[in-house]
Design a protein around this motif. Sequence first.
Motif, PDB file in Angstrom:
ATOM      1  N   THR A   1       0.865  -1.176   0.000  1.00 52.03           N
ATOM      2  CA  THR A   1       0.000   0.000   0.000  1.00 52.03           C
ATOM      3  C   THR A   1       0.905   1.229   0.000  1.00 52.03           C
ATOM      4  O   THR A   1       1.691   1.436   0.936  1.00 52.03           O
ATOM      5  N   LEU A   2       0.818   2.035  -1.060  1.00 53.16           N
ATOM      6  CA  LEU A   2       1.766   3.117  -1.284  1.00 53.16           C
ATOM      7  C   LEU A   2       1.060   4.456  -1.376  1.00 53.16           C
ATOM      8  O   LEU A   2      -0.057   4.546  -1.895  1.00 53.16           O
ATOM      9  N   GLY A   3       1.746   5.480  -0.889  1.00 52.65           N
ATOM     10  CA  GLY A   3       1.267   6.838  -1.080  1.00 52.65           C
ATOM     11  C   GLY A   3       1.572   7.328  -2.489  1.00 52.65           C
ATOM     12  O   GLY A   3       2.243   6.650  -3.276  1.00 52.65           O
ATOM     13  N   GLN A   4       1.098   8.544  -2.817  1.00 54.30           N
ATOM     14  CA  GLN A   4       1.248   9.067  -4.173  1.00 54.30           C
ATOM     15  C   GLN A   4       2.715   9.164  -4.589  1.00 54.30           C
ATOM     16  O   GLN A   4       3.088   8.722  -5.670  1.00 54.30           O
ATOM     17  N   ARG A   5       3.563   9.748  -3.730  1.00 52.78           N
ATOM     18  CA  ARG A   5       4.971   9.925  -4.093  1.00 52.78           C
ATOM     19  C   ARG A   5       5.675   8.572  -4.211  1.00 52.78           C
ATOM     20  O   ARG A   5       6.472   8.356  -5.139  1.00 52.78           O
ATOM     21  N   GLU A   6       5.410   7.655  -3.289  1.00 54.00           N
ATOM     22  CA  GLU A   6       6.027   6.330  -3.350  1.00 54.00           C
ATOM     23  C   GLU A   6       5.609   5.597  -4.617  1.00 54.00           C
ATOM     24  O   GLU A   6       6.432   4.938  -5.274  1.00 54.00           O
ATOM     25  N   PHE A   7       4.349   5.725  -4.968  1.00 48.05           N
ATOM     26  CA  PHE A   7       3.847   5.043  -6.157  1.00 48.05           C
ATOM     27  C   PHE A   7       4.499   5.604  -7.425  1.00 48.05           C
ATOM     28  O   PHE A   7       4.908   4.849  -8.313  1.00 48.05           O
ATOM     29  N   GLU A   8       4.609   6.921  -7.519  1.00 47.26           N
ATOM     30  CA  GLU A   8       5.235   7.527  -8.691  1.00 47.26           C
ATOM     31  C   GLU A   8       6.707   7.128  -8.795  1.00 47.26           C
ATOM     32  O   GLU A   8       7.218   6.883  -9.891  1.00 47.26           O
ATOM     33  N   ASN A   9       7.385   7.069  -7.657  1.00 48.01           N
ATOM     34  CA  ASN A   9       8.784   6.639  -7.664  1.00 48.01           C
ATOM     35  C   ASN A   9       8.908   5.180  -8.120  1.00 48.01           C
ATOM     36  O   ASN A   9       9.843   4.813  -8.850  1.00 48.01           O
ATOM     37  N   LEU A  10       7.962   4.344  -7.719  1.00 54.85           N
ATOM     38  CA  LEU A  10       7.973   2.931  -8.104  1.00 54.85           C
ATOM     39  C   LEU A  10       7.780   2.774  -9.608  1.00 54.85           C
ATOM     40  O   LEU A  10       8.397   1.913 -10.243  1.00 54.85           O
ATOM     41  N   LEU A  11       6.924   3.604 -10.195  1.00 56.76           N
ATOM     42  CA  LEU A  11       6.705   3.533 -11.637  1.00 56.76           C
ATOM     43  C   LEU A  11       7.958   3.917 -12.411  1.00 56.76           C
ATOM     44  O   LEU A  11       8.226   3.379 -13.493  1.00 56.76           O
ATOM     45  N   VAL A  12       8.759   4.861 -11.862  1.00 59.25           N
ATOM     46  CA  VAL A  12       9.968   5.317 -12.558  1.00 59.25           C
ATOM     47  C   VAL A  12      11.116   4.334 -12.376  1.00 59.25           C
ATOM     48  O   VAL A  12      11.807   3.965 -13.341  1.00 59.25           O
ATOM     49  N   ASN A  13      11.353   3.895 -11.147  1.00 66.49           N
ATOM     50  CA  ASN A  13      12.547   3.106 -10.834  1.00 66.49           C
ATOM     51  C   ASN A  13      12.305   1.608 -10.777  1.00 66.49           C
ATOM     52  O   ASN A  13      13.265   0.826 -10.764  1.00 66.49           O
ATOM     53  N   GLY A  14      11.050   1.188 -10.744  1.00 62.14           N
ATOM     54  CA  GLY A  14      10.755  -0.228 -10.620  1.00 62.14           C
ATOM     55  C   GLY A  14      10.765  -0.675  -9.175  1.00 62.14           C
ATOM     56  O   GLY A  14      11.195   0.047  -8.260  1.00 62.14           O
ATOM     57  N   LEU A  15      10.296  -1.881  -8.971  1.00 66.52           N
ATOM     58  CA  LEU A  15      10.300  -2.486  -7.644  1.00 66.52           C
ATOM     59  C   LEU A  15      11.647  -3.174  -7.453  1.00 66.52           C
ATOM     60  O   LEU A  15      11.954  -4.171  -8.096  1.00 66.52           O
ATOM     61  N   VAL A  16      12.493  -2.628  -6.582  1.00 63.33           N
ATOM     62  CA  VAL A  16      13.870  -3.095  -6.413  1.00 63.33           C
ATOM     63  C   VAL A  16      14.013  -3.798  -5.072  1.00 63.33           C
ATOM     64  O   VAL A  16      13.534  -3.298  -4.045  1.00 63.33           O
ATOM     65  N   SER A  17      14.675  -4.946  -5.085  1.00 63.17           N
ATOM     66  CA  SER A  17      14.920  -5.673  -3.845  1.00 63.17           C
ATOM     67  C   SER A  17      16.180  -6.513  -4.004  1.00 63.17           C
ATOM     68  O   SER A  17      16.671  -6.717  -5.123  1.00 63.17           O
TER      69      SER A  17
END
Length: 701
Positions: free
Chosen positions: A499-515
């Motif tokens: 569950t992500l906030g707006q800024r976290e979600f936008e960052n995820l779309l740009v950089n991908g889900l990294v682990s």
Amino acid sequence: MKKLWPLPAAFFLLAWSAYAQTTVPLPTPTPPGQEVVRISTNLIQLDVTVTDKKGNPVTDLRPEEFKIYENGKIRTISHLSFVPGTRTAKRTAQEKRTASRAPILPAAPIRPEDIQRTVAILVDDFSLSWSSTFWVKQALNKYVDEQVQDGDLVALVRSSGGVGALQQFTTDKRLLKAAVRNIKFYPGLPGRWDLFGDSLTAEEAALRTFRDEYYSFGRFQSLAYVIAGMGRMPGRKSIALLSDGFPSPGACGARVFGPAVKDFDRALQNIVDYANRSSVVINTINAAGVEYPGITASDNIVGTTAAEGEKITNTIISGRSCGIRERQRPLTKLAEGTGGLGIVENDINHSIRRILDDQSYYLVAYEPDEDTFDPKSRRFNKFRVKISRPGVKVRSRSGFFSFTDEEPGKFRAASNSVLVEALQSPFETSDIFVRLNAIYITDENQKPYVKTFINVNASDLTVEKQANNTYKMSFDIVAITVDSRGRLMDERPKNYTLTLGQREFENLLVNGLVSTFLVPMPGPGGYQVRLAIRDLASNRVGSANQYVEIPDLGKKQLAISGLVLNARETAGPTPTGSGASKEGSNESKMLRDTSLRQFKAGTVLDFGYQIFNPKVGPDQKTNLRVKLRLYRDGKAVYESDPGPIAHRYQLAPQIVSSSGSLGLGRDLPAGDYLLQIDVTDIFAKSKTQVAVQFVQFDIIE
């Protein structure tokens, strides 16, 4: 961020129950290049190989020259087409010498449509004698170096290796080489010498009989697992079984086996039928070569009369000839029953080449009778193919059991996990874009680890926008690490709900889900990391896999860890070469670049790595040189001059940390690239002075 994922105990048992062959009835013949055996109530089609006296394919046969018999009755052919095969490209002596000296490059990701031949080489190490083991390893190393070519999907599987080896289908020669190294001689297991000895006590004979029966039926199980793993593979599918033979139920002198012959033959026939329904041809190679059943120096017949000597000689030759025939009988039946080659010769490498070149066939289809699938009237339906043209040799499958491909049959297993299927496949599934980069590192005590970097394209996941302006996504991830024998080293399945906030979600779309995750390894050797992700809402799947080699640092040889990456923009003319990076990078960008490995032309690629076991001079300093090579599609496009390590510091007495950079020229076209780093230790002995490491990446528009 390091993740430690718990594991349900039953997970991997489920994984290995998932091999299945899914087939559907076809009203028309399968197009050339796809599966060549279909069995349904309205159509039966099979492949038929026709060669001349020299073993070359005959390509111009007409339908009227074929006669197909099913259970002795001639059938009307409804379709006939010739499918040309792919022959192994011959290399010159200079090309062979160059290939043997060059490092083996990692293979690029493969697609099913790129595969022309799928080959499983099953080494029956339960049966191999010491000499056979030596020659098999030598021949397979030569095969990997000289005969594996583009379009070949290959697995090297051992009878003793377990079902985990089915994950080894690959185009990566490094993985194949690691599999060859794992072939071992097992003293005490049933081998060729067992059939020649008659001086056993009753207890010893009973124990050996039990052992031989156990391993013979175990080989059938190994074949079944390999066939299951090939069921959905593309291209012309064949198994090359290298064996000294199966101890089979029969009587040779005093050697009488416990299980009934019919039980053994039923298991053998089940394997033949399963291979035929999976469109797999089984070729057999007698690894012992042409065997001599006569008198040897170890036979003591000195001091006997002429009549006694002749009687003893005849008894020995008769017993040994019978033993050889019985041991080779299953190999002959497997080849004849599936339309394969049964080869007995001393040149194993030439035998493998013959099998690889035996890829051309005719696709023949006919309509069966109504009683073909009536189990009350007939359990097994026999094929027989005749060609009217003189001087040709015909090979075809022997037949099939009386059930269609839509009905349940032997060895059939249902798969209920798309994640398991994605993990097992040698092909990366791309419904969800996922990149994986597994690198080798150590701690200060040189304990080895594999650190895996993951990047998932968040745009491929289903996102549910919540009422409070948050975003929710749910997905499963399964990651496994196996060694070159197919043994499981680590497994970690987990379900995520983010569950992500707006800024976290936008960052995820740009950089991908990294682990990332870190796996301690037991020691040197080759390992595979495999990962699959499934979006719960759409059931879409993505997968990736990578091979990583861990050197034996205990031998004090020079070695290099995997590489971490970071790309940066540069102004003005773009340099190309090695040198120290002058710009730092934050950790999140390093994680993204190391996992994603996608860069634009005109940027500078910084890389960092560790050097193990460098030698030091009288001043306690090292003298290391580095050289960079850049490959595109397997061809070198850039090579730097050797130069000193530009930036380094000592992590531990035997570990040096270093970094460098490579300018990606603006004129480099988009595509798949590979960076090779050669480090030379001037103070080391000649055999241990060079270490090599690779990293793959893409240049994108």
